[in-house]
Motif scaffolding. Structure first.
Motif, PDB file in Angstrom:
ATOM      1  N   GLN A 275      59.564  70.953-101.355  1.00  0.00           N
ATOM      2  CA  GLN A 275      60.856  71.001-100.669  1.00  0.00           C
ATOM      3  C   GLN A 275      61.051  69.724 -99.860  1.00  0.00           C
ATOM      4  O   GLN A 275      60.092  69.167 -99.322  1.00  0.00           O
ATOM      5  CB  GLN A 275      60.884  72.216 -99.741  1.00  0.00           C
ATOM      6  CG  GLN A 275      62.181  72.444 -99.033  1.00  0.00           C
ATOM      7  CD  GLN A 275      62.125  73.704 -98.172  1.00  0.00           C
ATOM      8  OE1 GLN A 275      61.065  74.256 -97.920  1.00  0.00           O
ATOM      9  NE2 GLN A 275      63.265  74.148 -97.719  1.00  0.00           N
TER      10      GLN A 275
ATOM     11  N   LYS B 188      70.069  62.470 -98.167  1.00  0.00           N
ATOM     12  CA  LYS B 188      69.990  63.653 -99.031  1.00  0.00           C
ATOM     13  C   LYS B 188      69.978  63.239-100.501  1.00  0.00           C
ATOM     14  O   LYS B 188      69.202  63.762-101.301  1.00  0.00           O
ATOM     15  CB  LYS B 188      71.153  64.610 -98.746  1.00  0.00           C
ATOM     16  CG  LYS B 188      70.962  65.429 -97.486  1.00  0.00           C
ATOM     17  CD  LYS B 188      72.166  66.275 -97.151  1.00  0.00           C
ATOM     18  CE  LYS B 188      72.346  67.428 -98.093  1.00  0.00           C
ATOM     19  NZ  LYS B 188      73.442  68.329 -97.692  1.00  0.00           N
TER      20      LYS B 188
ATOM     21  N   GLY C 278      63.670  68.041 -96.782  1.00  0.00           N
ATOM     22  CA  GLY C 278      64.647  68.419 -95.762  1.00  0.00           C
ATOM     23  C   GLY C 278      65.155  67.185 -95.040  1.00  0.00           C
ATOM     24  O   GLY C 278      64.457  66.181 -94.932  1.00  0.00           O
TER      25      GLY C 278
END
Length: 192
Positions: free
Chosen positions: A125, A62, A127
């Motif tokens: 984006q 992340k 993920g």
């Protein structure tokens, strides 16, 4: 005469002190600027990984994705680029670092960023798989983990596409998960 002069000086001192107190208590104090905006770039560059290293393979990726978003999408100075690279390299396993010396890594990264910008691509984006989707393995008696990511990208012509990448992390001697390798996947369900 000296007595009167002392009284006058005393009254003037009291008046000056009183006036200064009045000034200080009635002036418009400027409030501290509480609206300092911390950008994503600031968050990545300023994170002190030596004190707050991500505890899980998923959290490492992340944070690495934040690096990816910054380096491919944000505007930054040469100093900030070097700081971003330093942060990313702290997440990498020693074996990966040795295979990618600092200057070679920077050169390759700059070339990839230029190609990305030439295509007018933008990461919309990122993920990371759920915690229960992280695959743990023992490889050569070392703890390893596979973490899958998704990148949703917009091209200059308005088209969108998604890429999937799998990262292999290995726990180092300090019990920190480090990125050992990564590779593109055909889709979201490739096996490790």
């Amino acid at each position: 005469m000296k007595y009167t002069k002392g009284i006058v000086i005393g009254i003037l001192m009291i008046a000056l002190i009183g006036g200064y107190y009045y000034y200080l208590s009635h002036r418009d104090a400027k409030p501290a600027d509480d609206n300092v905006e911390i950008t994503r770039l600031d968050e990545v560059v300023l994170k002190q990984l030596d004190q707050a290293y991500p505890p899980t393979p998923r959290e490492v990726i992340k944070f690495y994705n934040q690096f990816i978003e910054c380096v491919y999408s944000d505007e930054y100075s040469d100093t900030q680029f070097n700081q971003l690279v330093d942060q990313a390299r702290q997440l990498m396993d020693q074996e990966l670092l040795e295979a990618n010396p600092l200057e070679d890594y920077k050169t390759k990264l700059k070339a990839e960023i230029a190609a990305y910008k030439d295509k007018k691509q933008k990461i919309i984006q990122t993920g990371v798989c759920a915690s229960d989707e992280v695959i743990y393995r023992e490889i050569e008696k070392k703890k390893c983990a596979y973490v899958q990511t998704t990148y949703f990208i917009k091209e200059g012509n308005g088209d969108f596409f998604r890429t999937y990448q799998r990262y292999l992390l290995r726990m180092d001697q300090n019990d920190k998960w480090k990125i050992l390798s990564f590779y593109l996947m055909d889709g979201p369900e490739d096996e490790a």
